[in-house]
Design a protein around this motif. Structure first.
Motif, PDB file in Angstrom:
ATOM      1  N   LYS A  51      -2.748   0.223   8.903  1.00  0.00           N
ATOM      2  CA  LYS A  51      -2.835   1.510   7.709  1.00  0.00           C
ATOM      3  C   LYS A  51      -2.379   0.446   6.490  1.00  0.00           C
ATOM      4  CE  LYS A  51       0.020   5.756   6.824  1.00  0.00           C
ATOM      5  NZ  LYS A  51       1.010   6.623   7.575  1.00  0.00           N
ATOM      6  N   GLU A  52      -2.386   0.566   5.409  1.00  0.00           N
ATOM      7  CA  GLU A  52      -1.786   0.169   4.168  1.00  0.00           C
ATOM      8  C   GLU A  52      -0.033   0.446   4.153  1.00  0.00           C
ATOM      9  OE1 GLU A  52      -2.983  -1.613   1.365  1.00  0.00           O
ATOM     10  OE2 GLU A  52      -3.496  -2.605   3.233  1.00  0.00           O
ATOM     11  N   PRO A  53       0.693  -0.323   3.957  1.00  0.00           N
ATOM     12  CA  PRO A  53       2.146  -0.444   3.954  1.00  0.00           C
ATOM     13  C   PRO A  53       2.692   0.000   2.789  1.00  0.00           C
ATOM     14  CG  PRO A  53       1.755  -2.661   3.448  1.00  0.00           C
ATOM     15  CD  PRO A  53       0.065  -2.033   3.539  1.00  0.00           C
ATOM     16  N   ARG A  54       3.500   1.378   2.780  1.00  0.00           N
ATOM     17  CA  ARG A  54       4.270   0.628   1.360  1.00  0.00           C
ATOM     18  C   ARG A  54       4.792   0.256   0.958  1.00  0.00           C
ATOM     19  NH1 ARG A  54       4.613   6.768   2.663  1.00  0.00           N
ATOM     20  NH2 ARG A  54       6.678   6.736   0.448  1.00  0.00           N
ATOM     21  N   ILE A  55       5.272   0.118  -0.227  1.00  0.00           N
ATOM     22  CA  ILE A  55       5.986  -0.581  -1.040  1.00  0.00           C
ATOM     23  C   ILE A  55       7.874  -0.237  -1.099  1.00  0.00           C
ATOM     24  CG2 ILE A  55       6.305  -1.946  -3.220  1.00  0.00           C
ATOM     25  CD1 ILE A  55       3.653  -2.364  -1.542  1.00  0.00           C
ATOM     26  N   ALA A  56       8.398  -1.113  -0.910  1.00  0.00           N
ATOM     27  CA  ALA A  56       9.716  -0.644  -1.030  1.00  0.00           C
ATOM     28  C   ALA A  56      10.271  -1.581  -1.572  1.00  0.00           C
ATOM     29  CB  ALA A  56      10.288  -1.409   0.864  1.00  0.00           C
ATOM     30  N   VAL A  57      10.939  -0.877  -2.622  1.00  0.00           N
ATOM     31  CA  VAL A  57      12.024  -1.286  -4.507  1.00  0.00           C
ATOM     32  C   VAL A  57      12.879  -1.253  -4.037  1.00  0.00           C
ATOM     33  CG1 VAL A  57      11.954  -0.924  -6.500  1.00  0.00           C
ATOM     34  CG2 VAL A  57       9.494  -0.953  -5.797  1.00  0.00           C
ATOM     35  N   LEU A  58      13.484  -3.013  -3.645  1.00  0.00           N
ATOM     36  CA  LEU A  58      14.357  -2.849  -3.729  1.00  0.00           C
ATOM     37  C   LEU A  58      15.484  -2.857  -5.255  1.00  0.00           C
ATOM     38  CD1 LEU A  58      15.832  -5.772  -0.364  1.00  0.00           C
ATOM     39  CD2 LEU A  58      15.045  -2.838  -0.791  1.00  0.00           C
ATOM     40  N   LEU A  59      17.044  -2.068  -5.298  1.00  0.00           N
ATOM     41  CA  LEU A  59      17.286  -2.286  -6.531  1.00  0.00           C
ATOM     42  C   LEU A  59      18.327  -1.829  -6.451  1.00  0.00           C
ATOM     43  CD1 LEU A  59      17.855   0.818  -7.118  1.00  0.00           C
ATOM     44  CD2 LEU A  59      15.737   0.796  -7.777  1.00  0.00           C
ATOM     45  N   GLY A  60      19.353  -2.456  -7.497  1.00  0.00           N
ATOM     46  CA  GLY A  60      21.442  -1.865  -7.979  1.00  0.00           C
ATOM     47  C   GLY A  60      21.773  -3.291  -7.519  1.00  0.00           C
ATOM     48  N   GLY A  61      22.678  -2.838  -6.354  1.00  0.00           N
ATOM     49  CA  GLY A  61      23.377  -4.298  -5.258  1.00  0.00           C
ATOM     50  C   GLY A  61      24.667  -4.281  -6.293  1.00  0.00           C
TER      51      GLY A  61
END
Length: 310
Positions: free
Chosen positions: A2-12
């Protein structure tokens, strides 16, 4: 598989949180046209977000500044078995330190400006700075991005005043190079177009960078084709010398004699549609959506290779 999902990390929680939020939202919107996307707004330096799953996520980080860009988050992802786009932990840590980066570039034959480094409030004399670097200088933190803490000074009196603001942390003083400021994107090892940066006040500081109308961007830069090609080749060499992978943006000054001096490597550059890396990529025919696909491709390949038996 199965193709992965893209986890976008932002903020911090670094000084660049607001910049990161802008980059992350723009990146997530573009990536969601091609992939299933989950967005994680990080509120802590200490750990990766809950819900990040190495079996189903590939990370695309837009965490500018400390934790996100200095190799810490990358090391945590390596430890957790998470595949991610962009430079690895070692090259991220190296390039977040401007002094270490310049040393590595100089060793590789890439031209860099002279410098004086100081820390822990052990301030150099303004007269020493002038004698070594000249009367027109730039002061900057060794490990910050987005022009945070950047100061310009002319003469001993201004230099002394600026030094008084540098009593904590590690700092770098360089000669202020008269000429053009340019930047070039590197994507999958290829140098893209050279963009010229013209701040209206002559100083590309935090205010000029993030205040609409205070800076003009010339794409392509108004320099000769030979100089543009030289900058692109040196940028590629700098990228390789620092062990970078996937993508980065590299900044340099070109003096009035046409000599380039490389300043720093940005491993997680701004990623709004109007940011410098997208401008550089547009000169090679990439629109914003295509660029984001290109940036995440190598991480997807690493994920597929690592999960090929599952």
């Amino acid at each position: 598989m199965k193709e992965p999902r893209i986890a976008v990390l932002l903020g911090g929680t670094s000084a660049e949180r607001e910049v990161s939020l802008g980059s992350g939202k723009a990146a997530a919107a573009a990536l969601s046209k091609f992939f299933e996307v989950d967005v994680f707004d990080l509120q802590s330096y200490a750990e990766l977000p809950g819900g990040l799953d190495p079996r189903r996520h590939v990370v695309f980080s837009t965490l500018h500044g400390s934790f996100g860009e200095d190799g810490t988050a990358q090391a945590l992802m390596d430890e957790a078995g998470v595949y991610y786009a962009g430079c690895d932990a070692a090259s991220s840590a190296l390039t977040f330190d401007k002094v270490a980066t310049k040393a590595k570039l100089a060793e590789a034959g890439v031209p860099v400006p002279a410098e004086i480094v100081f820390e822990n409030g052990e301030l150099p004399l303004a007269s020493t700075i002038v004698s070594v670097l000249g009367p027109s200088v730039v002061l900057k933190p060794v490990a910050e991005g987005s022009s945070v803490g950047l100061q310009f000074a002319e003469g001993e009196t201004e230099i002394t005043d600026c030094l008084e603001k540098c009593r904590e942390g590690r700092w770098l003083v360089e000669p202020r190079i008269a000429g053009k400021e340019v930047t070039v994107g590197i994507v999958q090892g290829e140098a893209l177009g050279v963009v010229e940066i013209r701040p209206l006040n002559g100083r590309f500081d935090y205010e000029s960078k993030y205040t609409k109308g205070m800076t003009e961007y010339i794409a392509p830069a108004e320099i000769s084709a030979d100089l543009s090609e030289r900058i692109r080749k040196l940028a590629t060499h700098a990228f390789e010398a620092c062990g970078c992978r996937d993508y980065a943006r590299i900044d340099c000054m070109v003096d009035t004699g046409g000599n380039p001096y490389f300043l720093e490597i940005n491993t997680l550059p701004g990623l709004k549609e109007t940011s410098l890396l997208p401008m550089s990529a547009a000169l090679f025919g990439y629109n914003f959506d295509e660029l984001l696909q290109k940036l995440v491709e190598p991480a997807l390949l690493r994920y597929r290779d690592g999960n090929s038996s599952s």
